[in-house]
Enzyme design. Structure first.
Site, PDB file in Angstrom:
ATOM      1  N   LYS A 165     -12.719 -25.855  38.160  1.00  0.00           N
ATOM      2  CA  LYS A 165     -12.590 -25.876  36.735  1.00  0.00           C
ATOM      3  C   LYS A 165     -11.546 -24.626  36.066  1.00  0.00           C
ATOM      4  O   LYS A 165     -11.985 -23.451  36.200  1.00  0.00           O
ATOM      5  CB  LYS A 165     -13.960 -25.775  35.855  1.00  0.00           C
ATOM      6  CG  LYS A 165     -14.541 -27.351  36.081  1.00  0.00           C
ATOM      7  CD  LYS A 165     -16.059 -27.067  35.501  1.00  0.00           C
ATOM      8  CE  LYS A 165     -16.626 -28.106  34.899  1.00  0.00           C
ATOM      9  NZ  LYS A 165     -17.866 -27.815  34.371  1.00  0.00           N
ATOM     10  N   ARG A 219     -25.379 -13.204  51.957  1.00  0.00           N
ATOM     11  CA  ARG A 219     -26.112 -12.559  50.582  1.00  0.00           C
ATOM     12  C   ARG A 219     -27.420 -11.737  51.396  1.00  0.00           C
ATOM     13  O   ARG A 219     -27.780 -10.617  50.660  1.00  0.00           O
ATOM     14  CB  ARG A 219     -26.252 -13.292  49.456  1.00  0.00           C
ATOM     15  CG  ARG A 219     -25.270 -13.486  48.632  1.00  0.00           C
ATOM     16  CD  ARG A 219     -25.449 -14.340  47.630  1.00  0.00           C
ATOM     17  NE  ARG A 219     -24.483 -14.129  46.345  1.00  0.00           N
ATOM     18  CZ  ARG A 219     -24.624 -15.255  45.484  1.00  0.00           C
ATOM     19  NH1 ARG A 219     -25.414 -16.216  45.330  1.00  0.00           N
ATOM     20  NH2 ARG A 219     -23.459 -14.913  44.463  1.00  0.00           N
ATOM     21  N   GLY A 237     -18.970 -16.525  45.493  1.00  0.00           N
ATOM     22  CA  GLY A 237     -19.808 -17.080  46.422  1.00  0.00           C
ATOM     23  C   GLY A 237     -19.030 -18.076  47.443  1.00  0.00           C
ATOM     24  O   GLY A 237     -19.168 -18.142  48.523  1.00  0.00           O
ATOM     25  N   GLY A 247     -19.654 -15.305  39.761  1.00  0.00           N
ATOM     26  CA  GLY A 247     -19.468 -15.057  38.088  1.00  0.00           C
ATOM     27  C   GLY A 247     -19.726 -13.433  37.825  1.00  0.00           C
ATOM     28  O   GLY A 247     -18.806 -13.200  36.934  1.00  0.00           O
TER      29      GLY A 247
HETATM   30  C1  3PG Z   1     -24.601 -16.994  41.841  1.00  0.00           C
HETATM   31  O1  3PG Z   1     -24.788 -17.525  42.850  1.00  0.00           O
HETATM   32  O2  3PG Z   1     -23.647 -16.783  41.206  1.00  0.00           O
HETATM   33  C2  3PG Z   1     -25.574 -15.950  41.327  1.00  0.00           C
HETATM   34  O3  3PG Z   1     -26.711 -15.737  42.261  1.00  0.00           O
HETATM   35  C3  3PG Z   1     -26.092 -15.995  39.955  1.00  0.00           C
HETATM   36  O4  3PG Z   1     -26.704 -17.373  39.939  1.00  0.00           O
HETATM   37  P1  3PG Z   1     -26.744 -17.931  38.544  1.00  0.00           P
HETATM   38  O5  3PG Z   1     -25.234 -18.465  38.227  1.00  0.00           O
HETATM   39  O6  3PG Z   1     -27.605 -19.315  38.742  1.00  0.00           O
HETATM   40  O7  3PG Z   1     -27.315 -16.997  37.493  1.00  0.00           O
HETATM   41 MG    MG Z   2     -22.919 -18.901  39.724  1.00  0.00          MG
END
Ligand code: 3PG
Ligand code: MG
Length: 399
Positions: free
Chosen positions: A206, A41, A356, A380
């Site tokens: 999940k 990232r 991720g 997400g």
């Molecule tokens: C992630 O790793 O999914 C993003 O950086 C967002 O992080 P968060 O889910 O803690 O908001």
């Molecule tokens: Mg996340």
């Protein structure tokens, strides 16, 4: 799309101007040593930062890391990220030890043309994620004071209605960075008319996290392959016992409905690697998916499943993959993820790796990143994009 881009900002001229960049520098850290275990990232935001510094902007970068609770928490400090960013940029990154306090103000103030500062973790301030609009907006006011223009290159956070993502762009001229543009371009190709066959591979732990995206994708895809921890809830829905594997009991009925709705589309494991315990040295064997011993838990898909999944992706023209097929961090349970990833990479399809964990898996397993069409930095965020949701960070750039 009415979004102004980094190129528009560069065309206006940024030399000597203060630019605030929201990045997603939320990188995984080693729990023991605090070292960055995957800097993907950080590297993903370099094109935007280099373009700005090269044009003489005074660049202040801000990001979150992890989920601290609105106050400073040393284990989530961005200091190590500042050092790594400096190494990658080939120039020092000035680190502010707070978000909008004295350190931030003086660090930003002292920036020369073409220099870069990084603020401490935005989530050390409760205003960043607050549901209270007034609290969020007052934090956004202070952040906005650090720039004359705002660039969003934090694709991984565009699904969050947070101060730095949603409220700051309402206060400054705002532009999409190179990473955000590329991500949106690729993902919009998937939501439009992807070339068929279109195969989606989903893993991760999940079903409940993936339910919305499964619902949205099921009518669009030709095949949906399911591995990872979530496959056991589907296997249970097929009537199989899953031993002590991860199981979301309240999702079994939902999984059954999904399979009935699209007969033949969803492909599940036919064999799994079942272990005595969740540990790298646990005793383990490959067993049939309908024969998991009652005292064992599935930690990976088996070789016959890998072969079946590989055959399914082979003829595909478009592939989206999100989520590891097993506990790839433990060598004995990494074969499924590796096998499927290699099949996707070798498929000749347009391939998108979302998220991720799957992006980290590609790098952790030493796979060639360039053999994939696109590796998203958003977990997400990419899923919510594919669900067709409005993403607050993108909406804020469109206004
Ligand atoms: C992630 O790793 O999914 C993003 O950086 C967002 O992080 P968060 O889910 O803690 O908001
Ligand atoms: Mg996340």
């Amino acid at each position: 799309m009415s979004i102004r881009t980094l190129d528009d900002l560069l065309a206006e001229g940024v030399s000597g101007r203060r630019v605030l960049v929201r990045a997603d520098l939320n990188v995984p850290l080693d729990k023991q040593t605090g070292e960055i275990t995957d800097d993907g990232r950080i590297r993903a935001v370099l094109p935007t930062l280099s373009a700005l510094t090269g044009a003489g902007a005074k660049v202040t970068v801000c990001s979150h890391l992890g989920r601290p609770k609105g106050e400073p928490d040393p284990q989530f400090s961005l200091r190590a990220v500042a050092d790594r960013l400096g190494e990658l940029l080939g120039a020092p990154v000035h680190f502010a030890t707070d978000t909008v306090g004295d350190s931030a103000r003086s660090t930003v103030e002292a920036l020369g043309d073409g220099a870069v500062a990084l603020l401490e973790n935005l989530r050390f301030n409760a205003g960043e994620t607050s549901k209270d609009e007034a609290e969020r907006k007052s934090f956004a006011d202070q952040l906005a004071g650090f720039g004359e223009a705002y660039v969003d290159d934090a694709f991984g956070a565009v699904h969050r209605k947070h101060a730095s993502v949603y409220d700051v762009p309402a206060r400054l001229p705002h532009y999409a960075g190179r990473l955000v543009l590329r991500e949106v371009e690729v993902l919009s190709a998937l939501t439009g008319e992807p070339e068929r066959p279109y195969v989606v591979v989903l893993g991760g732990s999940k079903v409940s996290d993936k339910l919305a995206v499964i619902e949205a994708l099921l009518p669009k895809v030709d095949r949906l392959l399911i591995g990872g921890g979530m496959c056991f809830t589907f296997l249970k829905a097929q009537g199989h016992e899953v031993g002590t594997s991860l199981l979301e009991k309240d999702m079994v009925e939902t999984c059954r409905n999904l399979m009935e709705r699209a007969p033949g589309k969803i492909m599940l494991p036919v064999d799994v690697v079942a272990a005595d315990a969740f540990a790298p040295d646990a005793a383990h064997d490959t067993v049939r998916a309908d024969g998991i011993p009652s005292h064992r838990l599935g930690l990976d898909i088996g070789p016959e499943t890998v072969a079946g999944f590989a055959a399914a992706v082979k003829g595909a023209k478009t592939i989206f993959w999100n989520g590891p097929m097993g506990v790839f961090e433990m060598a004995p349970f990494a074969h499924g993820t590796r096998g499927v990833a290699e099949a996707i990479a070798g498929s000749g399809a347009f391939t998108v790796v979302g998220g991720g964990d799957s992006a980290a898996a590609v790098r952790a397993l030493g796979l060639d990143e360039s053999s994939f069409g696109h590796i998203s930095t958003g977990g997400g965020a990419s899923l919510e994009y594919l669900e067709g949701k409005t993403l607050p960070g993108i909406a804020a750039l469109e206004n």
